[in-house]
Scaffold this motif. Structure first.
Motif, PDB file in Angstrom:
ATOM      1  N   LEU A  72      -9.122   6.395   8.775  1.00  0.00           N
ATOM      2  CA  LEU A  72      -7.946   5.685   9.262  1.00  0.00           C
ATOM      3  C   LEU A  72      -7.340   4.808   8.169  1.00  0.00           C
ATOM      4  N   PHE A  73      -8.174   4.048   7.483  1.00  0.00           N
ATOM      5  CA  PHE A  73      -7.679   3.171   6.420  1.00  0.00           C
ATOM      6  C   PHE A  73      -6.987   3.982   5.336  1.00  0.00           C
ATOM      7  N   GLY A  75      -5.727   6.996   5.569  1.00  0.00           N
ATOM      8  CA  GLY A  75      -4.507   7.603   6.108  1.00  0.00           C
ATOM      9  C   GLY A  75      -3.366   6.615   6.226  1.00  0.00           C
ATOM     10  N   VAL A  76      -3.643   5.424   6.727  1.00  0.00           N
ATOM     11  CA  VAL A  76      -2.611   4.393   6.865  1.00  0.00           C
ATOM     12  C   VAL A  76      -2.111   3.951   5.487  1.00  0.00           C
ATOM     13  N   PHE A  77      -3.043   3.739   4.557  1.00  0.00           N
ATOM     14  CA  PHE A  77      -2.660   3.345   3.194  1.00  0.00           C
ATOM     15  C   PHE A  77      -1.698   4.358   2.589  1.00  0.00           C
ATOM     16  N   HIS A  79       0.045   6.685   4.053  1.00  0.00           N
ATOM     17  CA  HIS A  79       1.282   6.811   4.835  1.00  0.00           C
ATOM     18  C   HIS A  79       2.308   5.785   4.355  1.00  0.00           C
ATOM     19  N   TYR A  80       1.885   4.526   4.299  1.00  0.00           N
ATOM     20  CA  TYR A  80       2.810   3.470   3.880  1.00  0.00           C
ATOM     21  C   TYR A  80       3.173   3.579   2.405  1.00  0.00           C
TER      22      TYR A  80
END
Length: 137
Positions: A72-73, A75-77, A79-80
């Motif tokens: 998750l971390f 992927g979120v990193f 993505h942004y």
């Protein structure tokens, strides 16, 4: 003259991603197997789990939790980071310089923690089984 193979940085990264991805998959499967073992080792038909199996169960759940947090971390990193780069008109898409130390270090720590919790869970299950097989120890 050395016979050692020469690699490009991209090849080295791909090798790392292959091995770390496979390690994550194996750790995940062993954690799920540990939860199944805890379920099988329940001694009676009640829904209660013996006290000696609570800690292994918690260890396996924590291992899976760190597996989820790791992906998750990351992927979120990414993505942004991708969104920011797409909005920045001054970025050359063929040559992007990104500082990945934060995400690399954090996901590496998560990988180590999930490995540790998975190992602890299986050691505690072995301890439980020894106590059942040899109650006088």
């Amino acid at each position: 003259m050395s016979n050692k193979p020469k690699f490009k940085l991209e090849e080295v990264r791909n090798i790392f991603y292959t091995y770390s991805g496979k390690a994550s998959e194996i750790i995940r499967n062993l954690s799920l197997a540990g939860i199944a073992i805890v379920w099988i080792l329940k001694t009676d038909d009640t829904q209660e789990i013996p006290q000696t199996l609570i800690y292994p169960l918690i260890s396996f759940v924590l291992s899976l939790l760190f597996d989820l947090i790791q992906y998750l971390f990351g992927g979120v990193f990414w993505h942004y980071k991708t969104r920011d780069l797409e909005r920045d008109d001054s970025v050359n898409p063929d040559s992007i310089d990104i500082d990945t130390d934060l995400v690399d270090n954090f996901t590496y720590v998560c990988m180590i923690l999930k490995l540790i919790f998975m190992i602890v869970g299986h050691v505690l299950i072995m301890r439980h089984m020894v106590l059942i097989l040899f109650p006088n120890i």
